[in-house]
Design a protein around this motif. Sequence first.
Motif, mmCIF file in Angstrom:
data_model
loop_
_atom_site.group_PDB
_atom_site.id
_atom_site.type_symbol
_atom_site.label_atom_id
_atom_site.label_comp_id
_atom_site.label_asym_id
_atom_site.label_seq_id
_atom_site.Cartn_x
_atom_site.Cartn_y
_atom_site.Cartn_z
ATOM 1 N N ILE A 236 -4.054 0.908 3.413
ATOM 2 C CA ILE A 236 -3.000 1.915 3.293
ATOM 3 C C ILE A 236 -3.111 2.631 1.941
ATOM 4 C CG2 ILE A 236 -0.491 2.234 3.070
ATOM 5 C CD1 ILE A 236 -0.233 -0.078 5.163
ATOM 6 N N CYS A 237 -3.352 1.876 0.909
ATOM 7 C CA CYS A 237 -3.511 2.448 -0.424
ATOM 8 C C CYS A 237 -4.690 3.420 -0.440
ATOM 9 C CB CYS A 237 -3.725 1.319 -1.426
ATOM 10 S SG CYS A 237 -3.770 1.848 -3.126
ATOM 11 N N THR B 105 -3.914 6.619 1.531
ATOM 12 C CA THR B 105 -2.952 7.442 0.805
ATOM 13 C C THR B 105 -3.633 8.193 -0.337
ATOM 14 O OG1 THR B 105 -1.179 5.904 1.363
ATOM 15 C CG2 THR B 105 -0.765 7.423 -0.461
ATOM 16 N N MET C 60 -5.614 11.125 0.796
ATOM 17 C CA MET C 60 -4.812 12.286 1.203
ATOM 18 C C MET C 60 -4.419 13.161 0.017
ATOM 19 S SD MET C 60 -2.296 11.107 4.308
ATOM 20 C CE MET C 60 -1.413 9.875 3.390
ATOM 21 N N VAL C 61 -4.324 12.586 -1.169
ATOM 22 C CA VAL C 61 -3.801 13.352 -2.304
ATOM 23 C C VAL C 61 -4.813 13.648 -3.410
ATOM 24 C CG1 VAL C 61 -1.440 12.588 -1.907
ATOM 25 C CG2 VAL C 61 -2.917 11.275 -3.443
#
Length: 102
Positions: free
Chosen positions: A23-24, A27, A30-31
């Motif tokens: 998940i990290c 994430t 994505m940024v």
Amino acid sequence: MSNVQEESPRFIAIDDDPVNNLICKLTIEMVAAKPEILTFTEGASCLDYIQQNYAANRDRRHTILLLDINMPVMSGWEFLERFDNLGEDVKKVFKILSFLLR
């Protein structure tokens, strides 16, 4: 126009739960533009990596380290104690963000 090539951001995530690491990673992807992301499920493995790749003067790229505090084998607190024993030239390239998930 500058000829200086901007480095890809580097992240290291340490969490004993592989799902949290995934998940990290997703994430961050994505940024951040073209990030380099390394994940570890044990603090000792990450410390070995840091000693082999940073302390040996091979790599000095600034790195954001995401650290889970609550881990079974080596807690985040224990990781930080051992990390603090590294040389200042190594420690200064890291920004450490710690978190506690229940």
